[in-house]
Scaffold this motif. Sequence first.
Motif, PDB file in Angstrom:
ATOM      1  N   ILE A 107       1.195  -1.603  -0.188  1.00  0.00           N
ATOM      2  CA  ILE A 107      -0.180   0.350   0.159  1.00  0.00           C
ATOM      3  C   ILE A 107       1.127   1.523   0.134  1.00  0.00           C
ATOM      4  N   GLU A 108       0.955   1.811  -1.172  1.00  0.00           N
ATOM      5  CA  GLU A 108       2.150   3.311  -1.439  1.00  0.00           C
ATOM      6  C   GLU A 108       1.546   4.289  -0.993  1.00  0.00           C
ATOM      7  N   THR A 109      -0.381   5.192  -0.754  1.00  0.00           N
ATOM      8  CA  THR A 109      -1.000   5.659  -0.581  1.00  0.00           C
ATOM      9  C   THR A 109      -2.357   5.268  -0.072  1.00  0.00           C
ATOM     10  N   LEU A 110      -2.554   5.969   1.395  1.00  0.00           N
ATOM     11  CA  LEU A 110      -3.430   5.446   1.763  1.00  0.00           C
ATOM     12  C   LEU A 110      -4.983   6.887   1.807  1.00  0.00           C
ATOM     13  N   TYR A 111      -5.608   6.486   0.794  1.00  0.00           N
ATOM     14  CA  TYR A 111      -6.356   8.056   1.059  1.00  0.00           C
ATOM     15  C   TYR A 111      -7.014   8.349   1.718  1.00  0.00           C
ATOM     16  N   VAL A 112      -8.506   7.286   2.836  1.00  0.00           N
ATOM     17  CA  VAL A 112      -8.936   7.262   3.854  1.00  0.00           C
ATOM     18  C   VAL A 112      -7.941   6.350   5.057  1.00  0.00           C
ATOM     19  N   LYS A 113      -7.754   7.008   5.622  1.00  0.00           N
ATOM     20  CA  LYS A 113      -7.127   6.403   6.645  1.00  0.00           C
ATOM     21  C   LYS A 113      -8.364   5.982   8.060  1.00  0.00           C
ATOM     22  N   GLU A 114      -9.302   6.897   8.179  1.00  0.00           N
ATOM     23  CA  GLU A 114      -9.601   6.602   9.429  1.00  0.00           C
ATOM     24  C   GLU A 114     -11.453   6.585   9.282  1.00  0.00           C
ATOM     25  N   THR A 115     -12.266   5.436   9.448  1.00  0.00           N
ATOM     26  CA  THR A 115     -13.956   5.142   9.681  1.00  0.00           C
ATOM     27  C   THR A 115     -14.512   6.549   9.755  1.00  0.00           C
ATOM     28  N   GLY A 116     -15.288   6.146   9.655  1.00  0.00           N
ATOM     29  CA  GLY A 116     -16.769   7.338   9.916  1.00  0.00           C
ATOM     30  C   GLY A 116     -16.647   8.203   8.348  1.00  0.00           C
ATOM     31  N   VAL A 117     -15.181   8.005   7.680  1.00  0.00           N
ATOM     32  CA  VAL A 117     -15.762   9.160   6.226  1.00  0.00           C
ATOM     33  C   VAL A 117     -16.655   9.078   5.338  1.00  0.00           C
ATOM     34  N   GLN A 118     -16.887   9.930   5.177  1.00  0.00           N
ATOM     35  CA  GLN A 118     -18.209   9.189   3.610  1.00  0.00           C
ATOM     36  C   GLN A 118     -16.977   9.452   2.513  1.00  0.00           C
ATOM     37  N   VAL A 119     -17.570   8.644   1.667  1.00  0.00           N
ATOM     38  CA  VAL A 119     -16.644   8.626   0.271  1.00  0.00           C
ATOM     39  C   VAL A 119     -18.189   8.075  -1.113  1.00  0.00           C
ATOM     40  N   LYS A 120     -17.588   9.131  -1.768  1.00  0.00           N
ATOM     41  CA  LYS A 120     -18.094   8.447  -3.155  1.00  0.00           C
ATOM     42  C   LYS A 120     -17.456   7.696  -4.218  1.00  0.00           C
ATOM     43  N   LYS A 121     -19.447   7.051  -5.199  1.00  0.00           N
ATOM     44  CA  LYS A 121     -18.237   6.212  -5.881  1.00  0.00           C
ATOM     45  C   LYS A 121     -16.854   6.727  -6.856  1.00  0.00           C
ATOM     46  N   GLY A 122     -16.292   6.325  -6.890  1.00  0.00           N
ATOM     47  CA  GLY A 122     -15.504   6.624  -8.449  1.00  0.00           C
ATOM     48  C   GLY A 122     -14.373   7.158  -6.970  1.00  0.00           C
ATOM     49  N   GLN A 123     -14.209   7.228  -5.944  1.00  0.00           N
ATOM     50  CA  GLN A 123     -13.147   8.199  -5.156  1.00  0.00           C
ATOM     51  C   GLN A 123     -12.685   7.436  -4.854  1.00  0.00           C
ATOM     52  N   ALA A 124     -11.447   7.493  -5.409  1.00  0.00           N
ATOM     53  CA  ALA A 124      -9.974   7.298  -5.285  1.00  0.00           C
ATOM     54  C   ALA A 124      -9.338   6.952  -3.756  1.00  0.00           C
ATOM     55  N   LEU A 125      -9.188   5.382  -3.108  1.00  0.00           N
ATOM     56  CA  LEU A 125      -9.463   5.080  -1.956  1.00  0.00           C
ATOM     57  C   LEU A 125      -7.632   4.632  -1.271  1.00  0.00           C
ATOM     58  N   TYR A 126      -6.772   4.160  -2.258  1.00  0.00           N
ATOM     59  CA  TYR A 126      -5.835   3.425  -2.096  1.00  0.00           C
ATOM     60  C   TYR A 126      -5.235   3.363  -3.476  1.00  0.00           C
ATOM     61  N   LYS A 127      -3.743   3.084  -2.892  1.00  0.00           N
ATOM     62  CA  LYS A 127      -2.823   3.363  -3.834  1.00  0.00           C
ATOM     63  C   LYS A 127      -1.769   2.459  -4.046  1.00  0.00           C
ATOM     64  N   LEU A 128      -1.478   1.006  -5.171  1.00  0.00           N
ATOM     65  CA  LEU A 128      -0.854  -0.095  -4.222  1.00  0.00           C
ATOM     66  C   LEU A 128       0.653  -0.328  -5.761  1.00  0.00           C
ATOM     67  N   TYR A 129       1.467  -0.960  -4.773  1.00  0.00           N
ATOM     68  CA  TYR A 129       2.320  -0.753  -5.862  1.00  0.00           C
ATOM     69  C   TYR A 129       2.589  -2.151  -5.966  1.00  0.00           C
ATOM     70  N   SER A 130       2.585  -2.930  -7.284  1.00  0.00           N
ATOM     71  CA  SER A 130       2.405  -4.040  -7.364  1.00  0.00           C
ATOM     72  C   SER A 130       3.397  -4.263  -9.112  1.00  0.00           C
ATOM     73  N   GLU A 131       4.351  -5.562  -8.896  1.00  0.00           N
ATOM     74  CA  GLU A 131       5.527  -6.041  -9.130  1.00  0.00           C
ATOM     75  C   GLU A 131       4.280  -7.105 -10.244  1.00  0.00           C
ATOM     76  N   GLN A 132       3.639  -7.746 -10.033  1.00  0.00           N
ATOM     77  CA  GLN A 132       2.857  -8.430 -10.606  1.00  0.00           C
ATOM     78  C   GLN A 132       1.775  -7.531 -11.341  1.00  0.00           C
ATOM     79  N   LEU A 133       1.296  -6.157 -11.405  1.00  0.00           N
ATOM     80  CA  LEU A 133       0.957  -5.120 -12.381  1.00  0.00           C
ATOM     81  C   LEU A 133       2.234  -4.781 -13.348  1.00  0.00           C
ATOM     82  N   LEU A 134       3.363  -4.853 -13.011  1.00  0.00           N
ATOM     83  CA  LEU A 134       4.209  -4.584 -13.956  1.00  0.00           C
ATOM     84  C   LEU A 134       4.498  -5.588 -14.910  1.00  0.00           C
ATOM     85  N   SER A 135       4.544  -6.937 -14.523  1.00  0.00           N
ATOM     86  CA  SER A 135       4.526  -7.769 -15.553  1.00  0.00           C
ATOM     87  C   SER A 135       3.858  -8.028 -16.193  1.00  0.00           C
TER      88      SER A 135
END
Length: 398
Positions: free
Chosen positions: A123-151
């Motif tokens: 988990i490179e970046t977590l855009y939501v870091k606490e519970t109770g936060v309201q999010v909308k559909k399509g909003q960024a939640l987290y960014k993942l670093y993955s060598e599997q994705l690179l392949s």
Amino acid sequence: MERKIFIRNLIFSMAAPSLLISACTNNEVAQTDAVQTYTCPMHPQVMQEFPGKCPVCGMDLVPFDRTNKEKFLTLNENQQLLANITTAVIGESSLNSSSYLNGHLVVNPDQTNFVSSRLSGRIETLYVKETGVQVKKGQALYKLYSEQLLSLQQDYLLMEAQAEKLSSNTRFRELANASRQKLLLYGQTAGQIDRLKKDGAVQPYVTYLAPSSGSVSELMVVEGQYVDEGSVLMRLEDYSRLWVEADIYPSEASSIKIGSKLKVIVAGWESEPLDMLVQFIAPAMASGGQVLQLRGTIENRNNWQPGLQAKVLLPYDSNSEELTLPVDAVIRDGKTEHVWIETKQNIFEPRKVVTGKGSADRVEIKEGLVKGDRVVVTGAYLLYSEYVLKKGEHPVSV
């Protein structure tokens, strides 16, 4: 000598009546002490022959006459006035058209989304870091670093290059399309894939978006954490529609069917009843209980939180010939139900009853009373307490 004997006999004959009276008096006192018993006003099963405190609740024990076996109480008019005792003649009347079922609001699992990792990585970046936060559909939640994705991206670019060079061979186009579909399944958007194809630069980072709108009710990951494919990261709950769950007795459930429309009143919004369609009635009673569960769905118009108390109005057919009483007229102690009858003027007797269905303010009497009985409708509990205090026992047998 004879004179001394005569004087002694004379003194004895004069003292004997006094000794006899004293002995009788002492005997009466002993008998009185023998029947003097102490009990607890709240727990009549506690009895002892000396003052003290109740071992159950700690109240001071009070004396009562255990030889008094009369099954009634006598109160004059002043006592009745002070105790607010009023009576009414029971007659045929109908109950209100509905009764209340106690329930509460529950999260609708159909509107709950578990966000899981589609790839293994960090988990490179977590855009939501606490519970109770309201999010909308399509909003960024987290960014993942993955060598599997690179392949996977490298494979896609290779398939696209071969498909363009060998455009006459449809097999390579099918492989390229399959590689693109795999990227979509692993969370890449169509725009990201098009940009990858245009730039030709692989990117080991992927940003995952919220699959639905809602509130973050649980967060199971932190920034920098390595996760496996399929790991649950957070839970989103949409509160726009909520479940209403209520307990219902089997006898009441017979008048309700799946699809029935009932009214629901949320605590604090009594003036805004809502319509609810019954979606589920448990086929079996809960373990250790004697009730079934009823469930339906309502619109969340006022941002209600799950857990709020709610009342479900249960309608039923009312019989105009049923005997009913105010709810407060029936004394319930967990084992029996009884009422107080004024049999004669100023004389009150307890009577065991069997109750039936009830509404918010009245209850049906199925057994124990007949039309014309004069029943205590206010102050019944004071009569119950007075009886226990004076008699040291429950008014009716179990």
